[in-house]
Design a protein around this motif. Sequence first.
Motif, PDB file in Angstrom:
ATOM      1  N   ASN A 128      -9.994   9.423  -0.427  1.00 41.17           N
ATOM      2  CA  ASN A 128     -10.050   9.697  -1.873  1.00 41.17           C
ATOM      3  C   ASN A 128     -10.684   8.545  -2.628  1.00 41.17           C
ATOM      4  O   ASN A 128     -11.433   8.756  -3.591  1.00 41.17           O
ATOM      5  CB  ASN A 128      -8.648   9.984  -2.408  1.00 41.17           C
ATOM      6  CG  ASN A 128      -8.079  11.292  -1.874  1.00 41.17           C
ATOM      7  OD1 ASN A 128      -8.825  12.184  -1.479  1.00 41.17           O
ATOM      8  ND2 ASN A 128      -6.759  11.406  -1.849  1.00 41.17           N
ATOM      9  N   ALA A 129     -10.391   7.322  -2.189  1.00 47.72           N
ATOM     10  CA  ALA A 129     -10.982   6.143  -2.839  1.00 47.72           C
ATOM     11  C   ALA A 129     -12.497   6.125  -2.652  1.00 47.72           C
ATOM     12  O   ALA A 129     -13.244   5.770  -3.585  1.00 47.72           O
ATOM     13  CB  ALA A 129     -10.361   4.872  -2.271  1.00 47.72           C
ATOM     14  N   LEU A 182      -4.075   0.781   3.568  1.00 50.26           N
ATOM     15  CA  LEU A 182      -3.092   0.996   4.615  1.00 50.26           C
ATOM     16  C   LEU A 182      -1.685   0.959   4.031  1.00 50.26           C
ATOM     17  O   LEU A 182      -1.367   0.082   3.217  1.00 50.26           O
ATOM     18  CB  LEU A 182      -3.203  -0.081   5.696  1.00 50.26           C
ATOM     19  CG  LEU A 182      -4.519  -0.186   6.479  1.00 50.26           C
ATOM     20  CD1 LEU A 182      -4.396  -1.268   7.551  1.00 50.26           C
ATOM     21  CD2 LEU A 182      -4.894   1.149   7.118  1.00 50.26           C
ATOM     22  N   ASN A 183      -0.842   1.877   4.464  1.00 46.36           N
ATOM     23  CA  ASN A 183       0.557   1.783   4.077  1.00 46.36           C
ATOM     24  C   ASN A 183       1.234   0.688   4.913  1.00 46.36           C
ATOM     25  O   ASN A 183       0.620   0.114   5.827  1.00 46.36           O
ATOM     26  CB  ASN A 183       1.276   3.132   4.218  1.00 46.36           C
ATOM     27  CG  ASN A 183       1.179   3.706   5.624  1.00 46.36           C
ATOM     28  OD1 ASN A 183       1.018   2.983   6.606  1.00 46.36           O
ATOM     29  ND2 ASN A 183       1.292   5.027   5.723  1.00 46.36           N
ATOM     30  N   GLU A 184       2.485   0.390   4.625  1.00 39.73           N
ATOM     31  CA  GLU A 184       3.146  -0.745   5.265  1.00 39.73           C
ATOM     32  C   GLU A 184       3.238  -0.580   6.779  1.00 39.73           C
ATOM     33  O   GLU A 184       3.054  -1.535   7.537  1.00 39.73           O
ATOM     34  CB  GLU A 184       4.553  -0.933   4.667  1.00 39.73           C
ATOM     35  CG  GLU A 184       4.539  -1.506   3.264  1.00 39.73           C
ATOM     36  CD  GLU A 184       3.768  -2.832   3.174  1.00 39.73           C
ATOM     37  OE1 GLU A 184       4.005  -3.702   4.044  1.00 39.73           O
ATOM     38  OE2 GLU A 184       2.931  -2.972   2.268  1.00 39.73           O
ATOM     39  N   GLU A 185       3.532   0.635   7.220  1.00 41.76           N
ATOM     40  CA  GLU A 185       3.647   0.873   8.663  1.00 41.76           C
ATOM     41  C   GLU A 185       2.323   0.616   9.373  1.00 41.76           C
ATOM     42  O   GLU A 185       2.280  -0.004  10.445  1.00 41.76           O
ATOM     43  CB  GLU A 185       4.101   2.313   8.911  1.00 41.76           C
ATOM     44  CG  GLU A 185       4.352   2.622  10.379  1.00 41.76           C
ATOM     45  CD  GLU A 185       4.851   4.042  10.604  1.00 41.76           C
ATOM     46  OE1 GLU A 185       4.874   4.483  11.770  1.00 41.76           O
ATOM     47  OE2 GLU A 185       5.207   4.707   9.617  1.00 41.76           O
ATOM     48  N   SER A 186       1.224   1.056   8.780  1.00 40.51           N
ATOM     49  CA  SER A 186      -0.099   0.849   9.375  1.00 40.51           C
ATOM     50  C   SER A 186      -0.500  -0.619   9.347  1.00 40.51           C
ATOM     51  O   SER A 186      -1.127  -1.125  10.294  1.00 40.51           O
ATOM     52  CB  SER A 186      -1.142   1.703   8.650  1.00 40.51           C
ATOM     53  OG  SER A 186      -0.867   3.078   8.798  1.00 40.51           O
ATOM     54  N   LYS A 187      -0.150  -1.311   8.248  1.00 37.29           N
ATOM     55  CA  LYS A 187      -0.436  -2.754   8.173  1.00 37.29           C
ATOM     56  C   LYS A 187       0.304  -3.511   9.270  1.00 37.29           C
ATOM     57  O   LYS A 187      -0.261  -4.393   9.934  1.00 37.29           O
ATOM     58  CB  LYS A 187      -0.021  -3.297   6.804  1.00 37.29           C
ATOM     59  CG  LYS A 187      -0.925  -2.911   5.658  1.00 37.29           C
ATOM     60  CD  LYS A 187      -0.402  -3.500   4.355  1.00 37.29           C
ATOM     61  CE  LYS A 187      -1.256  -3.067   3.169  1.00 37.29           C
ATOM     62  NZ  LYS A 187      -0.715  -3.584   1.890  1.00 37.29           N
ATOM     63  N   THR A 188       1.588  -3.176   9.460  1.00 35.97           N
ATOM     64  CA  THR A 188       2.395  -3.849  10.481  1.00 35.97           C
ATOM     65  C   THR A 188       1.807  -3.621  11.867  1.00 35.97           C
ATOM     66  O   THR A 188       1.720  -4.543  12.692  1.00 35.97           O
ATOM     67  CB  THR A 188       3.846  -3.340  10.430  1.00 35.97           C
ATOM     68  OG1 THR A 188       4.397  -3.623   9.134  1.00 35.97           O
ATOM     69  CG2 THR A 188       4.700  -4.011  11.496  1.00 35.97           C
ATOM     70  N   THR A 221      -2.350   9.060   8.955  1.00 33.84           N
ATOM     71  CA  THR A 221      -2.907  10.147   8.146  1.00 33.84           C
ATOM     72  C   THR A 221      -2.794   9.849   6.654  1.00 33.84           C
ATOM     73  O   THR A 221      -3.753  10.040   5.897  1.00 33.84           O
ATOM     74  CB  THR A 221      -2.186  11.471   8.468  1.00 33.84           C
ATOM     75  OG1 THR A 221      -2.355  11.760   9.862  1.00 33.84           O
ATOM     76  CG2 THR A 221      -2.765  12.611   7.652  1.00 33.84           C
ATOM     77  N   GLU A 222      -1.647   9.361   6.230  1.00 29.44           N
ATOM     78  CA  GLU A 222      -1.451   9.044   4.814  1.00 29.44           C
ATOM     79  C   GLU A 222      -2.446   7.988   4.344  1.00 29.44           C
ATOM     80  O   GLU A 222      -3.072   8.124   3.280  1.00 29.44           O
ATOM     81  CB  GLU A 222      -0.020   8.535   4.596  1.00 29.44           C
ATOM     82  CG  GLU A 222       0.294   8.156   3.157  1.00 29.44           C
ATOM     83  CD  GLU A 222       1.675   7.549   3.017  1.00 29.44           C
ATOM     84  OE1 GLU A 222       2.518   8.168   2.343  1.00 29.44           O
ATOM     85  OE2 GLU A 222       1.915   6.456   3.587  1.00 29.44           O
ATOM     86  N   SER A 223      -2.630   6.944   5.126  1.00 30.06           N
ATOM     87  CA  SER A 223      -3.555   5.875   4.775  1.00 30.06           C
ATOM     88  C   SER A 223      -4.998   6.363   4.762  1.00 30.06           C
ATOM     89  O   SER A 223      -5.777   6.014   3.864  1.00 30.06           O
ATOM     90  CB  SER A 223      -3.419   4.715   5.765  1.00 30.06           C
ATOM     91  OG  SER A 223      -2.105   4.224   5.807  1.00 30.06           O
ATOM     92  N   LYS A 233     -12.433  -1.039   0.950  1.00 33.28           N
ATOM     93  CA  LYS A 233     -12.153  -1.463   2.314  1.00 33.28           C
ATOM     94  C   LYS A 233     -10.925  -0.727   2.850  1.00 33.28           C
ATOM     95  O   LYS A 233      -9.935  -0.557   2.139  1.00 33.28           O
ATOM     96  CB  LYS A 233     -11.931  -2.976   2.363  1.00 33.28           C
ATOM     97  CG  LYS A 233     -13.169  -3.784   1.976  1.00 33.28           C
ATOM     98  CD  LYS A 233     -12.861  -5.266   1.979  1.00 33.28           C
ATOM     99  CE  LYS A 233     -14.131  -6.092   1.761  1.00 33.28           C
ATOM    100  NZ  LYS A 233     -14.818  -5.747   0.526  1.00 33.28           N
ATOM    101  N   THR A 234     -10.990  -0.339   4.094  1.00 37.47           N
ATOM    102  CA  THR A 234      -9.898   0.435   4.698  1.00 37.47           C
ATOM    103  C   THR A 234      -8.566  -0.292   4.603  1.00 37.47           C
ATOM    104  O   THR A 234      -7.530   0.325   4.332  1.00 37.47           O
ATOM    105  CB  THR A 234     -10.191   0.730   6.178  1.00 37.47           C
ATOM    106  OG1 THR A 234     -10.315  -0.512   6.894  1.00 37.47           O
ATOM    107  CG2 THR A 234     -11.467   1.522   6.342  1.00 37.47           C
ATOM    108  N   LEU A 235      -8.579  -1.605   4.839  1.00 38.73           N
ATOM    109  CA  LEU A 235      -7.311  -2.348   4.923  1.00 38.73           C
ATOM    110  C   LEU A 235      -6.561  -2.365   3.593  1.00 38.73           C
ATOM    111  O   LEU A 235      -5.336  -2.551   3.576  1.00 38.73           O
ATOM    112  CB  LEU A 235      -7.573  -3.779   5.397  1.00 38.73           C
ATOM    113  CG  LEU A 235      -8.244  -3.930   6.771  1.00 38.73           C
ATOM    114  CD1 LEU A 235      -8.315  -5.392   7.186  1.00 38.73           C
ATOM    115  CD2 LEU A 235      -7.508  -3.119   7.834  1.00 38.73           C
TER     116      LEU A 235
END
Length: 417
Positions: free
Chosen positions: A177-178, A227-233, A169-171, A222-224
């Motif tokens: 917004n971007a 991404l916050n760190e948890e989503s990237k991992t 959700t945060e990402s 771009k979505t990636l």
Amino acid sequence: MITKQKGTNDIYGDEAKIRLYVNDILAAICEKYNFTYIETPVFEASELFHRGVGETTDMVQKETYDFKDRGDRDITLRPEGTAGVVRWFIENKLYGNLTDPVKVYYNMKMYRYERPQSGRMREFTQWGYECFGTDDVLADAEVISLAYNAYRLLGLDNVTIKLNSLGDTESRVAYRNALIDYFKPHIDELCEDCKQRLEKNPLRILDCKVDADNELMKNAPKTLDYLNEESKTRFEKLKDLLDMMDINYEVDTKLVRGLDYYNHTVFEVVLNNSYALGGGGRYNGLVETLGGPSVPGVGFAMGYDRTILAMKEEGVNVPINNSIDLYMLYISDSEKETAAYLAQDLRLQGFIVETDLMQKSLKAQFKSVDRFNAKYLIVLNDEELKENKITLKDTVTKEEHQMNINDLGDYLYMNAK
């Protein structure tokens, strides 16, 4: 003359046999992944799709078949499968004491009021599956694996998984917004629909068919990158799993899917790197949105009609059986009675048997043998039948075999299958 409605098809003959073949393949692979078959009603309360699919989607705004029933209730013909399955999951309280995921698949008719075109009709079939109760990234990989292997079993070898992550959700909020900041100065360059989407659901702009070639789309955030760190991992773990499963995939940062309920994993199955056949992803908030508790989910839906069209275009050889095992011919009423009970017995043993139902002459019955492409024929004869004998003829080799009538099933079992 009454004719079929625009955007619908009658399915018969070889086309029906192709679909039965596809259905068997899809059911078999779902069973290997331990998914259980489900059917949901063809119509549901309209609110289900408005809340589940999303008020801002084209499907809900423009394409659903909505009507009032005789009880003045707002009803919608199902336009997709996931929302109905989630409603079933909640209504039956299957979220209670989950010790294992709930895994179901469906193969059902859907309805969307859109312009009919090749592979896209107003009444169409959708095969899909859903997995509830686990947020483990392995479930995402398994869902992708099932889709990938299903297409390959159907003979479509050159398929690729287009893969992206929307993050948690945060990402997703950061990315939303971007997009607003990026598109807002250029709002006059967008189509009318995308102007409406900018504030309501800017991710849908990236899925727009009208503005697909607009330069703005090529340079969009771009979505990636959001991404916050948890989503990237999580996304890296998913790619590692797909690599280990030897699944052919490509990261596509522009892929967002057209429905509002996705988060984290989104993917599409693409043929020859250009033709989308189906897609899916993770929807951890959908059960809660529809009135249930917070239960994670992930799923996929196939463009069934587009897939069959692709199979034809790719020259996939579908084994179609246009022959029967046996045709029985007769003249007298007593021979006809024998044909009736013998056909019944052989059919129950699993053989495809036909006999005359039109009171044809013997000569005309022989023509039916050819039309049905029968492997064997029997001309029932009262004199033989008195001794419980019949004469079976192979229509290819022309060889004849006289035998006891009680041995016919065993002979066909050894030679006709």
